[in-house]
Scaffold this motif. Structure first.
Motif, PDB file in Angstrom:
ATOM      1  N   HIS A 180      54.658   3.988  23.671  1.00 31.75           N
ATOM      2  CA  HIS A 180      54.678   3.355  22.346  1.00 31.75           C
ATOM      3  C   HIS A 180      54.450   4.381  21.243  1.00 31.75           C
ATOM      4  O   HIS A 180      53.317   4.668  20.871  1.00 31.75           O
ATOM      5  CB  HIS A 180      53.583   2.264  22.308  1.00 31.75           C
ATOM      6  CG  HIS A 180      53.685   1.346  21.135  1.00 31.75           C
ATOM      7  ND1 HIS A 180      53.154   0.063  21.142  1.00 31.75           N
ATOM      8  CD2 HIS A 180      54.240   1.508  19.913  1.00 31.75           C
ATOM      9  CE1 HIS A 180      53.380  -0.501  19.972  1.00 31.75           C
ATOM     10  NE2 HIS A 180      54.036   0.355  19.197  1.00 31.75           N
TER      11      HIS A 180
ATOM     12  N   LYS B 106      62.499  -4.670  21.742  1.00 29.75           N
ATOM     13  CA  LYS B 106      61.260  -4.989  21.037  1.00 29.75           C
ATOM     14  C   LYS B 106      61.498  -6.012  19.934  1.00 29.75           C
ATOM     15  O   LYS B 106      62.478  -5.922  19.197  1.00 29.75           O
ATOM     16  CB  LYS B 106      60.712  -3.680  20.418  1.00 29.75           C
ATOM     17  CG  LYS B 106      59.669  -3.826  19.327  1.00 29.75           C
ATOM     18  CD  LYS B 106      58.281  -4.059  19.904  1.00 29.75           C
ATOM     19  CE  LYS B 106      57.208  -4.000  18.829  1.00 29.75           C
ATOM     20  NZ  LYS B 106      56.926  -2.646  18.356  1.00 29.75           N
TER      21      LYS B 106
ATOM     22  N   PHE C 119      59.540  -7.905  16.614  1.00 34.80           N
ATOM     23  CA  PHE C 119      58.391  -7.950  15.713  1.00 34.80           C
ATOM     24  C   PHE C 119      58.203  -9.391  15.248  1.00 34.80           C
ATOM     25  O   PHE C 119      59.107  -9.969  14.639  1.00 34.80           O
ATOM     26  CB  PHE C 119      58.637  -7.063  14.479  1.00 34.80           C
ATOM     27  CG  PHE C 119      58.655  -5.584  14.779  1.00 34.80           C
ATOM     28  CD1 PHE C 119      57.490  -4.830  14.719  1.00 34.80           C
ATOM     29  CD2 PHE C 119      59.841  -4.939  15.116  1.00 34.80           C
ATOM     30  CE1 PHE C 119      57.511  -3.466  14.982  1.00 34.80           C
ATOM     31  CE2 PHE C 119      59.871  -3.574  15.392  1.00 34.80           C
ATOM     32  CZ  PHE C 119      58.698  -2.830  15.332  1.00 34.80           C
TER      33      PHE C 119
ATOM     34  N   HIS D 258      55.665  -7.447  19.352  1.00 35.67           N
ATOM     35  CA  HIS D 258      54.522  -7.178  18.482  1.00 35.67           C
ATOM     36  C   HIS D 258      54.051  -8.562  18.092  1.00 35.67           C
ATOM     37  O   HIS D 258      54.723  -9.255  17.331  1.00 35.67           O
ATOM     38  CB  HIS D 258      54.968  -6.362  17.263  1.00 35.67           C
ATOM     39  CG  HIS D 258      53.940  -6.278  16.170  1.00 35.67           C
ATOM     40  ND1 HIS D 258      53.602  -5.088  15.588  1.00 35.67           N
ATOM     41  CD2 HIS D 258      53.200  -7.234  15.543  1.00 35.67           C
ATOM     42  CE1 HIS D 258      52.687  -5.306  14.648  1.00 35.67           C
ATOM     43  NE2 HIS D 258      52.425  -6.601  14.597  1.00 35.67           N
TER      44      HIS D 258
ATOM     45  N   VAL E 114      52.884  -5.603  23.316  1.00 37.93           N
ATOM     46  CA  VAL E 114      52.386  -4.288  22.886  1.00 37.93           C
ATOM     47  C   VAL E 114      51.069  -4.447  22.119  1.00 37.93           C
ATOM     48  O   VAL E 114      50.729  -5.539  21.663  1.00 37.93           O
ATOM     49  CB  VAL E 114      53.422  -3.516  22.018  1.00 37.93           C
ATOM     50  CG1 VAL E 114      54.747  -3.386  22.745  1.00 37.93           C
ATOM     51  CG2 VAL E 114      53.610  -4.167  20.656  1.00 37.93           C
ATOM     52  N   HIS E 115      50.377  -3.388  21.963  1.00 39.90           N
ATOM     53  CA  HIS E 115      49.088  -3.306  21.259  1.00 39.90           C
ATOM     54  C   HIS E 115      48.252  -4.585  21.262  1.00 39.90           C
ATOM     55  O   HIS E 115      47.967  -5.157  20.215  1.00 39.90           O
ATOM     56  CB  HIS E 115      49.219  -2.713  19.850  1.00 39.90           C
ATOM     57  CG  HIS E 115      50.271  -3.290  18.946  1.00 39.90           C
ATOM     58  ND1 HIS E 115      50.443  -4.632  18.760  1.00 39.90           N
ATOM     59  CD2 HIS E 115      51.201  -2.682  18.160  1.00 39.90           C
ATOM     60  CE1 HIS E 115      51.418  -4.820  17.880  1.00 39.90           C
ATOM     61  NE2 HIS E 115      51.898  -3.659  17.516  1.00 39.90           N
TER      62      HIS E 115
ATOM     63  N   SER F  63      48.417  -1.927  12.372  1.00 41.53           N
ATOM     64  CA  SER F  63      48.513  -3.332  12.771  1.00 41.53           C
ATOM     65  C   SER F  63      48.816  -3.431  14.261  1.00 41.53           C
ATOM     66  O   SER F  63      49.761  -2.801  14.723  1.00 41.53           O
ATOM     67  CB  SER F  63      49.627  -4.032  11.998  1.00 41.53           C
ATOM     68  OG  SER F  63      49.290  -4.049  10.635  1.00 41.53           O
TER      69      SER F  63
ATOM     70  N   ASP G 191      50.785   3.673  20.056  1.00 38.56           N
ATOM     71  CA  ASP G 191      51.471   3.218  18.844  1.00 38.56           C
ATOM     72  C   ASP G 191      51.469   4.333  17.797  1.00 38.56           C
ATOM     73  O   ASP G 191      51.332   4.071  16.595  1.00 38.56           O
ATOM     74  CB  ASP G 191      50.807   1.950  18.291  1.00 38.56           C
ATOM     75  CG  ASP G 191      51.692   1.202  17.307  1.00 38.56           C
ATOM     76  OD1 ASP G 191      52.854   1.615  17.117  1.00 38.56           O
ATOM     77  OD2 ASP G 191      51.224   0.198  16.741  1.00 38.56           O
TER      78      ASP G 191
HETATM   79 ZN    ZN Z   1      53.647  -3.190  16.476  1.00 41.12          ZN
END
Ligand code: ZN
Ligand code: DUC
Ligand code: ZN
Ligand code: ZN
Length: 487
Positions: free
Chosen positions: A56, A148, A150, A181, A236-237, A287, A314
Motif C-alpha cells: 500500500h 481499489k 474509495f 478504503h 485497506v488501512h 485517513s 499507505d
Molecule cells: Zn485509503
C-alpha cells in the motif's frame, strides 16, 4: 556467479532453522548446511527472512490539488533500506477515465526510477461500459489482479454503492480481488462542514470528522456488498475496532475478508492531533486518522490471532510546504504520512520485542500473507528453492534512532522521528542483487526494479453465504386473481 548467505537463522511464516541460502542469478538455488559460493554474505547472529512486501503506497500520486512528493526512486530506495523488496502502488485513472492509459502513465513515471520490484492496484473511481471492458485487459494483459474502491473522498475518488456492486461482480467474474478504503464519505463531508462551522479549522478537526463509526459503517457495507456480489474482499488501512469487528464476524461466517492495519495506526495515537505545533499535527493528518489506545489494542489482537493479516504503510508523503495548503482549513491538508522505510523495524520493535508477535508471525504479516493474497507466492514472500532471491539479512542487534538526517525518504520530516528501533536490515537482496548494505553507503541502480505481474485467481468466487436465503431465483406461476362474488 553464486552467492551464499551464511551463518544465519532462516525465518519463514512456518518455522525457523539454522541454514545457509545459495543464490544463483535471481533465484534461490539451495537451502542447506555448509553451502559454498563465489561470494559470501555474512548472516552470523542475524535472521534470514523473505524481503518485505508493502502492499500500500502512493508514490508521486496526484491527490488533493498536489502530488505526493516521494518519488518512485526515493520510495523504492527507502523501502530497500528498511528491508522491503517489493511494493504495490495505487494507479489512479486520469481525466480521460481510462484504466489502461493510467497504467501506461504509471509505467512511464516508475520505469526508470524503481530500485526494487513493484506492482499496481488499479483504482475504480467511477463506473461505465468502458471501465467494465478495460478491467478484463487490466487483469489478463497487464497482470493486475486487484481493484481499489474509495468509499470516501466525495466529489473526487469516491464510488457509490451501485458502482461498487457492479465492479465487485466484475472482479468475481475476472478472478480479481476488490479492495476498499472503508470510510463513509457522505458522513465525513457533513462532519467536516459541522466542525469548520464551529470554528475548528486545525488538524484536530480532521480526527473529529472521521470517527471510528464512519469506518465501521463502510467496512460493514463493503463486506455485505462483497457477499452479495460473491467475491472475497480486502479492506485497506483497518484502524479501529468497529472495522476489525466487521472483519472478524465475516470471517467467522466463512467469508474471505482480509484486513490490513498500518504500522502508523499500530504505534501512533490520536493525541498527536492535539499537539500545539500546527506543523507537527498536520504532518500526521492521514485517513483514517490515528485512534485511541483501545483501538490500537484491537489491531494488535487481530495480528496476534490472525483476524488481521497484513501490515502496510499507505505511504503517501507530502512535504511541510504541501501540508501548509491546509493552514486555515483542515479539509485541505493533503492526507498522508510515510512509513515505507520504518515499517519492518517498527513492527519488529513494537511487535516481536514485546512478545505480541513471534518472528514467524512477523514474516507472515510483512511478506508471506500478502504474497498469498496477491497470488505471487512462493515466487515472492518466501525463502524457497526456485523462488525469487528477495532476501533480507535481518539484524536484531542493531539499535538505532529514527532520524530525518539518515533516512532515504526525501520528505523533510518523519512521523517516527526520535523513536528507537531494535532491528535493521544488514543486507537487502532484490532478485539476488545486494541493493542495501547497512553502513556501506550502498545505492541501488534506479531502473533495475521490475514490474511484477500477478495472475488472476483460478477461483475467486466466494462460497455462497449459508445465511443467505432465496439463492436460486425462480418465477412463481400463480393462479389468476379470484374475487369472491358478492363482495
Ligand atoms: Zn485509503
Ligand atoms: N489516505 C491517506 O491518508 N492518503 C492517501 C489516500 C488515503 O486514503
Ligand atoms: Zn453515497
Ligand atoms: Zn492509500
Amino acid at each position: 556467479m553464486s552467492k551464499v548467505i551464511k551463518g544465519g537463522t532462516i525465518v519463514t511464516a512456518d518455522r525457523s532453522w539454522k541454514a545457509d541460502v545459495r543464490i544463483e542469478g535471481e533465484k534461490i538455488a539451495e537451502i542447506g548446511e555448509n553451502l559454498k559460493g563465489d561470494e559470501t554474505i555474512d548472516a552470523e547472529g542475524a535472521y534470514v527472512i523473505p524481503g518485505g512486501i508493502d502492499p500500500h503506497t502512493h508514490l508521486e500520486m496526484p491527490f488533493m490539488g498536489t502530488t505526493a512528493a516521494e518519488t518512485f526512486e526515493s520510495g523504492t530506495f527507502a523501502a530497500a533500506a528498511g528491508g522491503t523488496t517489493m511494493l504495490v502502488d495505487f494507479c489512479l485513472p486520469g481525466e480521460d477515465g481510462s484504466l489502461l492509459n493510467a497504467i501506461d502513465d504509471w509505467d512511464r513515471k516508475s520505469k526508470d526510477q524503481i530500485c526494487t520490484d513493484i506492482s499496481y492496484h488499479m483504482a475504480i473511481t467511477g463506473w461505465n461500459e468502458n471501465i467494465f471492458n478495460e478491467m478484463e485487459a487490466v487483469v489478463n494483459e497487464r497482470g493486475i489482479n486487484t481493484f481499489k474502491h474509495f468509499m470516501a473522498y466525495k466529489g473526487a475518488l469516491m464510488v457509490e454503492d451501485d458502482e461498487m456492486f457492479a465492479s465487485f461482480k466484475r472482479c468475481a467474474e475476472l478472478g480479481a480481488l476488490p479492495l476498499v478504503h472503508a470510510e463513509n464519505g457522505d458522513i465525513v463531508q457533513e462532519l467536516q462542514q459541522k466542525y469548520l462551522a464551529e470554528g475548528i479549522t486545525g488538524p484536530e478537526g480532521h480526527a473529529y470528522s472521521r470517527p471510528p463509526e464512519v469506518e465501521g459503517e463502510a467496512a460493514n457495507r463493503a463486506i455485505m456488498i462483497a457477499d452479495a456480489a460473491g467475491t472475497p474482499l480486502y479492506i485497506v488501512h483497518v484502524s479501529c475496532e468497529q472495522a476489525h469487528e466487521a472483519i472478524r464476524r465475516a470471517r467467522q461466517k466463512g467469508m474471505r475478508v482480509y484486513g490490513e492495519p498500518l504500522i502508523q495506526h499500530l504505534t501512533l495515537d490520536e493525541t498527536e492531533y492535539f499537539n500545539k505545533d500546527w506543523q507537527y499535527a498536520a504532518r500526521r493528518v492521514m485517513s483514517p486518522p490515528f485512534r485511541s489506545k483501545e483501538h490500537q489494542a484491537s489491531l494488535w489482537a487481530g495480528l496476534s490471532s490472525g483476524s488481521l493479516q497484513v501490515v502496510a504503510t499507505d505511504h503517501a508523503a507530502f512535504t511541510d510546504k504541501q501540508k501548509q495548503m491546509g493552514l486555515d482549513n483542515f479539509t485541505t491538508i493533503p492526507n498522508g504520512t510515510g512509513g515505507l522505510e520504518e515499517r519492518m523495524a517498527m513492527l519488529w520493535t513494537t511487535g516481536v520485542e514485546t512478545g505480541r508477535l513471534t518472528p514467524e508471525e512477523f514474516v507472515a504479516a510483512t511478506s508471506t500473507n500478502i504474497a498469498k493474497i496477491l497470488n505471487i507466492y512462493p515466487m515472492k514472500g518466501g525463502i524457497a528453492v526456485g523462488g525469487d532471491a528477495d532476501v533480507v539479512v535481518w539484524d536484531p542487534t542493531i539499535s538505532r534512532e529514527i532520524a530525518v538526517s539518515t533516512q532515504k525518504s526525501i520528505i523533510d520530516y518523519n512521523v517516527f522521528e526520535g523513536m528507537t528501533v531494535t532491528a535493521q536490515a544488514r543486507y537487502t537482496l532484490s532478485r539476488g542483487e545486494v541493493v542495501w548494505a547497512y553502513g556501506q553507503n550502498s545505492q541501488p541502480q534506479p531502473g533495475r526494479g521490475k514490474f511484477v505481474r500477478r495472475p488472476a485467481f483460478a477461483s475467486a468466487s466466494q462460497a455462497l453465504s449459508k445465511w443467505k436465503s432465496l439463492n436460486t431465483p425462480r418465477k412463481i406461476e400463480r393462479n389468476p386473481l379470484n374475487i369472491p362474488s358478492g363482495v
